[in-house]
Design a protein around this motif. Structure first.
Motif, PDB file in Angstrom:
ATOM      1  N   HIS A  41      89.317  30.011   5.772  1.00  0.00           N
ATOM      2  CA  HIS A  41      89.007  28.624   4.886  1.00  0.00           C
ATOM      3  C   HIS A  41      89.421  27.440   5.819  1.00  0.00           C
ATOM      4  N   SER A  42      89.099  27.525   7.166  1.00  0.00           N
ATOM      5  CA  SER A  42      89.500  26.253   7.903  1.00  0.00           C
ATOM      6  C   SER A  42      88.052  25.659   8.203  1.00  0.00           C
ATOM      7  N   ARG A  43      88.220  24.263   8.164  1.00  0.00           N
ATOM      8  CA  ARG A  43      86.941  23.513   8.517  1.00  0.00           C
ATOM      9  C   ARG A  43      86.558  23.819  10.161  1.00  0.00           C
ATOM     10  N   ASN A  44      87.765  23.903  10.849  1.00  0.00           N
ATOM     11  CA  ASN A  44      87.710  24.261  12.296  1.00  0.00           C
ATOM     12  C   ASN A  44      86.955  25.320  12.664  1.00  0.00           C
ATOM     13  N   VAL A  45      86.723  26.560  11.862  1.00  0.00           N
ATOM     14  CA  VAL A  45      85.982  27.589  12.188  1.00  0.00           C
ATOM     15  C   VAL A  45      84.642  27.968  11.517  1.00  0.00           C
ATOM     16  N   VAL A  46      84.204  27.003  10.669  1.00  0.00           N
ATOM     17  CA  VAL A  46      83.023  27.230   9.816  1.00  0.00           C
ATOM     18  C   VAL A  46      81.884  27.178  10.943  1.00  0.00           C
ATOM     19  N   GLN A  47      81.721  26.373  11.778  1.00  0.00           N
ATOM     20  CA  GLN A  47      80.643  26.481  12.551  1.00  0.00           C
ATOM     21  C   GLN A  47      80.749  27.734  13.628  1.00  0.00           C
ATOM     22  N   ILE A  48      81.848  28.134  14.199  1.00  0.00           N
ATOM     23  CA  ILE A  48      81.979  29.417  14.815  1.00  0.00           C
ATOM     24  C   ILE A  48      81.570  30.554  14.121  1.00  0.00           C
ATOM     25  N   SER A  49      82.151  30.557  13.021  1.00  0.00           N
ATOM     26  CA  SER A  49      81.310  31.679  12.022  1.00  0.00           C
ATOM     27  C   SER A  49      79.849  31.672  11.986  1.00  0.00           C
ATOM     28  N   ASN A  50      79.022  30.495  11.721  1.00  0.00           N
ATOM     29  CA  ASN A  50      77.782  30.393  11.616  1.00  0.00           C
ATOM     30  C   ASN A  50      77.219  30.906  12.950  1.00  0.00           C
ATOM     31  N   ASP A  51      77.986  30.417  14.156  1.00  0.00           N
ATOM     32  CA  ASP A  51      77.520  31.065  15.340  1.00  0.00           C
ATOM     33  C   ASP A  51      77.453  32.319  15.763  1.00  0.00           C
ATOM     34  N   LEU A  52      78.606  33.072  15.035  1.00  0.00           N
ATOM     35  CA  LEU A  52      78.707  34.441  15.251  1.00  0.00           C
ATOM     36  C   LEU A  52      77.552  35.165  14.630  1.00  0.00           C
ATOM     37  N   GLU A  53      77.140  34.562  13.384  1.00  0.00           N
ATOM     38  CA  GLU A  53      76.029  35.226  12.595  1.00  0.00           C
ATOM     39  C   GLU A  53      74.653  34.960  13.385  1.00  0.00           C
ATOM     40  N   ASN A  54      74.434  33.830  14.073  1.00  0.00           N
ATOM     41  CA  ASN A  54      73.293  33.794  15.027  1.00  0.00           C
ATOM     42  C   ASN A  54      73.101  34.827  16.137  1.00  0.00           C
ATOM     43  N   LEU A  55      74.515  34.809  16.834  1.00  0.00           N
ATOM     44  CA  LEU A  55      74.799  36.002  17.921  1.00  0.00           C
ATOM     45  C   LEU A  55      74.293  37.429  17.326  1.00  0.00           C
ATOM     46  N   ARG A  56      75.007  37.673  16.178  1.00  0.00           N
ATOM     47  CA  ARG A  56      74.508  39.106  15.437  1.00  0.00           C
ATOM     48  C   ARG A  56      73.182  39.208  15.265  1.00  0.00           C
ATOM     49  N   ASP A  57      72.277  38.069  15.003  1.00  0.00           N
ATOM     50  CA  ASP A  57      70.830  38.203  14.904  1.00  0.00           C
ATOM     51  C   ASP A  57      70.193  38.544  16.308  1.00  0.00           C
ATOM     52  N   LEU A  58      70.628  37.850  17.077  1.00  0.00           N
ATOM     53  CA  LEU A  58      70.274  38.132  18.545  1.00  0.00           C
ATOM     54  C   LEU A  58      70.419  39.404  18.951  1.00  0.00           C
ATOM     55  N   LEU A  59      71.669  40.051  18.841  1.00  0.00           N
ATOM     56  CA  LEU A  59      72.131  41.197  19.091  1.00  0.00           C
ATOM     57  C   LEU A  59      71.107  42.302  18.459  1.00  0.00           C
ATOM     58  N   HIS A  60      70.514  41.979  17.242  1.00  0.00           N
ATOM     59  CA  HIS A  60      69.693  42.757  16.589  1.00  0.00           C
ATOM     60  C   HIS A  60      68.349  42.713  17.127  1.00  0.00           C
ATOM     61  N   LEU A  61      67.835  41.462  17.398  1.00  0.00           N
ATOM     62  CA  LEU A  61      66.559  41.469  18.099  1.00  0.00           C
ATOM     63  C   LEU A  61      66.701  42.144  19.603  1.00  0.00           C
ATOM     64  N   LEU A  62      67.595  42.086  20.324  1.00  0.00           N
ATOM     65  CA  LEU A  62      67.613  42.767  21.706  1.00  0.00           C
ATOM     66  C   LEU A  62      67.811  44.293  21.268  1.00  0.00           C
ATOM     67  N   ALA A  63      68.257  44.918  20.581  1.00  0.00           N
ATOM     68  CA  ALA A  63      68.532  46.300  20.067  1.00  0.00           C
ATOM     69  C   ALA A  63      67.047  46.557  19.736  1.00  0.00           C
ATOM     70  N   SER A  64      66.278  45.714  18.971  1.00  0.00           N
ATOM     71  CA  SER A  64      65.123  45.976  18.408  1.00  0.00           C
ATOM     72  C   SER A  64      64.074  46.240  19.832  1.00  0.00           C
ATOM     73  N   SER A  65      64.236  45.280  20.317  1.00  0.00           N
ATOM     74  CA  SER A  65      63.313  45.341  21.748  1.00  0.00           C
ATOM     75  C   SER A  65      63.726  46.451  22.650  1.00  0.00           C
ATOM     76  N   LYS A  66      64.718  47.244  22.500  1.00  0.00           N
ATOM     77  CA  LYS A  66      64.942  48.468  23.470  1.00  0.00           C
ATOM     78  C   LYS A  66      64.677  49.578  22.469  1.00  0.00           C
ATOM     79  N   SER A  67      64.041  49.507  21.317  1.00  0.00           N
ATOM     80  CA  SER A  67      63.761  50.417  20.543  1.00  0.00           C
ATOM     81  C   SER A  67      64.868  51.374  19.910  1.00  0.00           C
ATOM     82  N   CYS A  68      66.089  50.465  19.565  1.00  0.00           N
ATOM     83  CA  CYS A  68      67.214  50.840  18.972  1.00  0.00           C
ATOM     84  C   CYS A  68      67.708  49.994  17.831  1.00  0.00           C
TER      85      CYS A  68
END
Length: 118
Positions: A41-68
């Motif tokens: 619940h820190s304002r300092n980390v809200v954007q970082i948490s959002n960025d982590l969600e975006n990174l996770r989405d990119l990992l899922h795209l990468l995994a899909s492109s590798k058929s996994c």
């Protein structure tokens, strides 16, 4: 500056420096960090948490492109019981989590260059 190797009592639930060898493990690690940062619940980390969600989405795209396609990783299952630790050491938790997250992201970057498995 706090060393990511430093051990702070009660903060063992924050992932350390174990190598992240697969895309699914990367997603799991990011999910845990996202859960920790969101709970601070820190304002300092809200954007970082959002960025982590975006990174996770990119990992899922990468995994899909590798058929996994990856199942969506969840955070820590015992996290609710850690509320007292977070309240008692909010600043320490934030500093240690961010320091370890930085090291984990650098490790993931190196691993991605080596084309990790699913």
């Amino acid at each position: 500056s706090v060393s990511s190797k430093q051990r702070v009592a009660g903060l063992d639930f924050i992932p350390g420096l174990q190598p992240v060898l697969s895309l699914s493990r990367m997603d799991q690690t990011l999910a845990i960090y996202q859960q920790i940062l969101t709970s601070l619940h820190s304002r300092n980390v809200v954007q970082i948490s959002n960025d982590l969600e975006n990174l996770r989405d990119l990992l899922h795209l990468l995994a899909s492109s590798k058929s996994c396609p990856l199942p969506r990783a969840r955070g820590l299952e015992t996290f609710e019981s850690l509320g007292g630790v977070l309240e008692a050491s909010l600043y320490s938790t934030e500093v240690v989590a961010l320091s370890r997250l930085q090291a984990a992201l650098q490790d993931m970057l190196r691993r991605l260059d080596l084309s990790p498995g699913c």
